[in-house]
Design a protein around this motif. Structure first.
Motif, PDB file in Angstrom:
ATOM      1  N   THR A 121     -32.356  64.263  17.616  1.00 55.09           N
ATOM      2  CA  THR A 121     -32.033  65.294  16.628  1.00 55.09           C
ATOM      3  C   THR A 121     -31.824  66.635  17.328  1.00 55.09           C
ATOM      4  OG1 THR A 121     -34.342  65.861  16.279  1.00 55.09           O
ATOM      5  CG2 THR A 121     -33.436  64.097  14.902  1.00 55.09           C
ATOM      6  N   LEU A 122     -31.461  67.632  16.563  1.00 53.04           N
ATOM      7  CA  LEU A 122     -31.259  68.968  17.124  1.00 53.04           C
ATOM      8  C   LEU A 122     -32.560  69.510  17.711  1.00 53.04           C
ATOM      9  CD1 LEU A 122     -29.262  71.284  17.532  1.00 53.04           C
ATOM     10  CD2 LEU A 122     -29.966  72.171  15.313  1.00 53.04           C
ATOM     11  N   THR A 123     -33.662  69.231  17.055  1.00 55.02           N
ATOM     12  CA  THR A 123     -34.968  69.661  17.553  1.00 55.02           C
ATOM     13  C   THR A 123     -35.303  68.972  18.873  1.00 55.02           C
ATOM     14  OG1 THR A 123     -35.701  69.958  15.282  1.00 55.02           O
ATOM     15  CG2 THR A 123     -37.400  69.868  16.959  1.00 55.02           C
ATOM     16  N   ASP A 124     -34.967  67.694  18.978  1.00 58.29           N
ATOM     17  CA  ASP A 124     -35.186  66.974  20.236  1.00 58.29           C
ATOM     18  C   ASP A 124     -34.386  67.604  21.370  1.00 58.29           C
ATOM     19  OD1 ASP A 124     -36.822  65.183  18.909  1.00 58.29           O
ATOM     20  OD2 ASP A 124     -35.197  63.749  18.556  1.00 58.29           O
ATOM     21  N   THR A 163     -35.838  69.420  24.689  1.00 54.58           N
ATOM     22  CA  THR A 163     -35.435  68.929  26.003  1.00 54.58           C
ATOM     23  C   THR A 163     -34.851  70.047  26.857  1.00 54.58           C
ATOM     24  OG1 THR A 163     -34.993  66.745  25.078  1.00 54.58           O
ATOM     25  CG2 THR A 163     -33.969  67.263  27.200  1.00 54.58           C
ATOM     26  N   LEU A 164     -33.942  70.818  26.284  1.00 50.81           N
ATOM     27  CA  LEU A 164     -33.320  71.915  27.029  1.00 50.81           C
ATOM     28  C   LEU A 164     -34.335  73.003  27.374  1.00 50.81           C
ATOM     29  CD1 LEU A 164     -29.902  72.169  25.185  1.00 50.81           C
ATOM     30  CD2 LEU A 164     -30.406  71.115  27.399  1.00 50.81           C
TER      31      LEU A 164
END
Length: 84
Positions: A16-19, A23-24
C-alpha cells in the motif's frame, strides 16, 4: 537456498501507499545514518569535531547564567583576573 529466497520474497504489487512510505523512509534514514557515521569516524574530521565537543555545555552555561551571557570563551571574569 530456495527457502532463503522464499523468506525474502516480497509481493511488491500488494504494498500500500503506507508500506511504500515506510520503506522509503527506512531507506532514507539508513543512508543518512551511514553518511553521519562516515563523517564522525573519518580521521580527517577529528579536529573539527573535537573543537565542538563542549558546545552543549557552553550553551547550557549561558542559559543558566544570564549575567555572564557575554562570556562565550568559558573564562570566568568575576575572579578578578591576574592569571594571565
Amino acid at each position: 537456498m530456495n527457502s532463503l529466497a522464499e523468506y525474502f520474497h516480497t509481493d511488491w504489487q500488494a504494498m500500500t501507499l503506507t508500506d511504500w512510505y515506510g520503506t522509503l523512509l527506512t531507506v532514507a534514514i539508513t543512508v543518512l545514518m551511514v553518511v553521519a557515521y562516515f563523517q564522525v569516524f573519518r580521521p580527517k574530521n577529528r579536529e573539527a569535531l573535537e573543537a565542538r565537543k563542549y558546545l552543549p555545555f557552553e550553551e547550557d552555561a549561558v542559559e543558566a547564567d544570564p549575567v555572564g551571557a557575554d562570556r562565550v570563551d568559558g573564562k570566568d571574569d568575576r575572579s578578578g583576573g591576574g592569571h594571565g
